[in-house]
Scaffold this active site. Structure first.
Site, mmCIF file in Angstrom:
data_model
loop_
_atom_site.group_PDB
_atom_site.id
_atom_site.type_symbol
_atom_site.label_atom_id
_atom_site.label_comp_id
_atom_site.label_asym_id
_atom_site.label_seq_id
_atom_site.Cartn_x
_atom_site.Cartn_y
_atom_site.Cartn_z
ATOM 1 N N TYR A 1 48.842 27.976 37.142
ATOM 2 C CA TYR A 1 47.532 27.798 37.775
ATOM 3 C C TYR A 1 47.723 26.911 39.001
ATOM 4 O O TYR A 1 48.131 25.758 38.893
ATOM 5 C CB TYR A 1 46.555 27.163 36.781
ATOM 6 C CG TYR A 1 45.176 26.995 37.344
ATOM 7 C CD1 TYR A 1 44.372 28.106 37.616
ATOM 8 C CD2 TYR A 1 44.659 25.729 37.614
ATOM 9 C CE1 TYR A 1 43.109 27.954 38.143
ATOM 10 C CE2 TYR A 1 43.385 25.576 38.146
ATOM 11 C CZ TYR A 1 42.626 26.696 38.401
ATOM 12 O OH TYR A 1 41.365 26.559 38.923
ATOM 13 N N LYS B 1 33.667 36.160 46.367
ATOM 14 C CA LYS B 1 33.638 35.645 47.745
ATOM 15 C C LYS B 1 32.213 35.578 48.293
ATOM 16 O O LYS B 1 31.411 36.471 48.004
ATOM 17 C CB LYS B 1 34.457 36.577 48.645
ATOM 18 C CG LYS B 1 35.896 36.716 48.180
ATOM 19 C CD LYS B 1 36.543 37.976 48.713
ATOM 20 C CE LYS B 1 37.894 38.170 48.037
ATOM 21 N NZ LYS B 1 38.442 39.515 48.271
ATOM 22 N N ARG C 1 41.514 49.919 48.667
ATOM 23 C CA ARG C 1 40.258 50.435 49.216
ATOM 24 C C ARG C 1 39.842 49.584 50.400
ATOM 25 O O ARG C 1 40.495 48.602 50.721
ATOM 26 C CB ARG C 1 39.173 50.360 48.139
ATOM 27 C CG ARG C 1 39.036 48.932 47.620
ATOM 28 C CD ARG C 1 37.834 48.716 46.754
ATOM 29 N NE ARG C 1 37.918 47.488 46.005
ATOM 30 C CZ ARG C 1 37.614 46.272 46.446
ATOM 31 N NH1 ARG C 1 37.175 46.130 47.684
ATOM 32 N NH2 ARG C 1 37.732 45.210 45.690
HETATM 33 P P1 ADP Z 1 39.867 39.593 40.091
HETATM 34 O O1 ADP Z 1 40.559 40.918 40.209
HETATM 35 O O2 ADP Z 1 39.094 39.448 38.814
HETATM 36 O O3 ADP Z 1 39.086 39.240 41.320
HETATM 37 P P2 ADP Z 1 42.150 37.946 40.970
HETATM 38 O O4 ADP Z 1 43.492 38.024 40.336
HETATM 39 O O5 ADP Z 1 41.991 38.586 42.319
HETATM 40 O O6 ADP Z 1 41.053 38.520 39.933
HETATM 41 O O7 ADP Z 1 41.692 36.422 41.099
HETATM 42 C C1 ADP Z 1 40.414 36.087 41.544
HETATM 43 C C2 ADP Z 1 40.339 34.612 41.878
HETATM 44 O O8 ADP Z 1 40.707 33.810 40.721
HETATM 45 C C3 ADP Z 1 41.286 34.163 42.978
HETATM 46 O O9 ADP Z 1 40.762 34.386 44.267
HETATM 47 C C4 ADP Z 1 41.401 32.692 42.629
HETATM 48 O O10 ADP Z 1 40.219 32.023 43.038
HETATM 49 C C5 ADP Z 1 41.424 32.657 41.110
HETATM 50 N N1 ADP Z 1 42.826 32.736 40.585
HETATM 51 C C6 ADP Z 1 43.479 33.849 40.162
HETATM 52 N N2 ADP Z 1 44.758 33.571 39.791
HETATM 53 C C7 ADP Z 1 44.935 32.242 39.965
HETATM 54 C C8 ADP Z 1 46.044 31.309 39.785
HETATM 55 N N3 ADP Z 1 47.247 31.711 39.330
HETATM 56 N N4 ADP Z 1 45.839 30.006 40.113
HETATM 57 C C9 ADP Z 1 44.636 29.578 40.572
HETATM 58 N N5 ADP Z 1 43.554 30.385 40.762
HETATM 59 C C10 ADP Z 1 43.686 31.696 40.472
#
Ligand code: ADP
Length: 448
Positions: free
Chosen positions: A202, A237, A291
């Site tokens: 994290y 976002k 996309r």
């Molecule tokens: P989703 O597909 O549900 O949007 P993502 O993998 O794109 O999931 O992650 C969405 C958000 O979650 C990221 O923009 C970030 O804010 C948080 N996040 C995801 N992985 C991590 C990580 N390893 N450490 C800290 N924050 C994370």
């Protein structure tokens, strides 16, 4: 080139695609649910067909109705917009089986990037840096504990099939891990019907930086720089900008070239976004969206390129119309997402728009399907508009955003506009000094 395109979506993104079609001289077909009979996309398209009742499952996600609408109208291709069927591998296969063209990547590329473990694995093989974490899924608490001990806390447990920020849990120490693991799994099961989870380190104060890529499936692959989308609420976002205030030209070139080469090597076709967390000068891949993104207009603004037109051209079998050397950044762009939601809880606020006035002037773009007298139905997403500004530099873009927000009138429903007025007064927003946790902390301090 196609003569007629069907748009399997609604709202502002349907208008966005209709506009690109019209400029290319292509006829457009809107599809709509019963609730959307009076929607702007229905009015603006050349033809419109009702494909089902109010619920998205019976309309915008209804494969047979959408394919039948193509057959009835003679549309040769389908643009899925974002959300709905835009990353549905099964739908793409069915579209192609019917001799129609899906405006987007192949079913194989969608499925490769749809499952997050496979996506990470693919990214790593293509030389894209990833977040340290488990190799594949984590099946038991014991396995999770062992991995986390080796990796060091905090860790995040994420759903393999995840999306929309769901099925993610953070464990800050050994004591929280079991609960985090079990909750992530059960959330994943109920949200996605798949309880597989994986683990990542994290990152504590990263920014969300995503790279816009484009491929033509014929060896061509380019990047269009980054967007910083760190201002998020519940992993969603709300405010996006390009270029990223923290990214230097050297960093952009380094990560951009890695992404562009990966796209060319994959034989990827169409628009895509490779998402990273960025901390202390390092990029860590989290996922790829196969996309068009909601926030694509900020990239269009600074590069002066129409990404939807390019998607259509490439889907029709053309090579990319620009090379990497043609792509030069001009100025700064910011987008804010305006939702019909009531602050401070962001509860959905559908209803009738009694007055609507869009801002205008130099460097202002309002993408919205609103009109005075329109009733926002309660069945879909609460996004009702995107306000995008472009300035010569970040300071000008911020000043323009403030000015444009002041001109915008949306009466009859509550919106997230007051949030943006307040954010623009914050020094950290003015200087671009924020990470993915900034907005949540600010909301806790200012809106609870
Ligand atoms: P989703 O597909 O549900 O949007 P993502 O993998 O794109 O999931 O992650 C969405 C958000 O979650 C990221 O923009 C970030 O804010 C948080 N996040 C995801 N992985 C991590 C990580 N390893 N450490 C800290 N924050 C994370």
């Amino acid at each position: 080139m196609f003569d007629k395109i069907l748009i399997a979506n609604r709202g502002e993104i349907a208008l966005r695609v209709i506009r690109a079609c019209r400029e290319l001289g292509i006829a457009s077909v809107a599809v709509h649910s019963e609730a959307d009979a009076d929607a702007m996309h229905v009015r603006m398209a050349d033809e419109a067909i009702c494909i089902g009742p109010n619920s998205s499952a019976q309309s915008y996600l209804n494969f047979p109705a959408i394919i039948a609408a193509c057959e009835i109208t003679g549309a040769q291709a389908i643009h899925p917009g974002y959300g709905f069927l835009s990353e549905n591998q099964k739908f793409v296969e069915i579209v192609e089986e019917h001799g129609l063209k899906f405006i987007g990547p192949s079913a194989a590329h969608i499925s490769q990037m749809g499952d997050k473990i496979t996506a990470k694995d693919t990214a790593e093989k293509l030389g894209i840096p990833v977040v340290p974490g488990s190799k594949g899924g984590v099946a038991t608490v014991e396995e999770a504990l062992k991995l986390a001990d080796d990796m060091g806390y905090p860790v995040i447990i994420k759903a393999t099939a995840g999306g929309g920020g769901r099925g993610m849990k953070v464990a800050t120490s050994r004591d929280d891990l079991e609960v985090a693991f079990r909750t992530a799994r059960s959330e994943a099961k109920s949200a996605f019907g798949n309880d597989e989870v994986y683990m990542e380190k994290y990152l504590q104060k990263p920014r969300h930086i995503e790279i816009q890529v484009f491929g033509d499936g014929q060896g061509g692959g380019v990047h269009l720089g980054e967007r910083d989308c760190s201002l998020q609420r519940r992993h969603q976002k709300v405010f996006e900008e390009a270029p990223g205030p923290s990214i230097t030209a050297e960093e952009r070139k380094r990560i951009g070239d890695i992404c562009a080469n990966a796209i060319a090597e994959m034989g990827y076709s169409g628009a895509g976004t490779i998402e990273f967390l960025y901390e202390d000068g390092e990029f860590y891949f989290i996922e790829m969206n196969t996309r068009l993104q909601v926030e694509h207009p900020v990239t269009e603004a600074i590069f002066g390129q129409d990404l939807v037109r390019e998607q259509i051209r490439v889907a029709a079998g053309n090579k990319l119309s620009f090379s990497q050397d043609d792509l030069e950044i001009n100025g700064h762009s910011i987008e804010v997402r305006i939702n019909a939601e009531k602050l401070p809880n962001f509860s959905p606020c559908p209803g009738k728009i009694t007055a609507y006035h869009a801002p205008g002037g130099l460097g202002v773009r309002m993408d919205s399907a609103l009109y005075t007298g329109y009733s926002i139905p309660p069945y879909y997403d609460s996004l009702i508009g995107k306000l995008i500004v472009h300035g010569r530099d970040r300071a000008e873009a911020l000043a323009r955003l403030k000015r444009a927000l002041g001109e915008l009138i949306v009466d009859g429903v509550d919106t997230t506009v007051p949030l943006f007025h307040a954010l623009l007064e914050e020094e950290d927003v003015q200087t671009g000094d924020y990470n993915i946790h900034w907005l949540e902390k600010w909301l806790d301090a200012n809106m609870s």
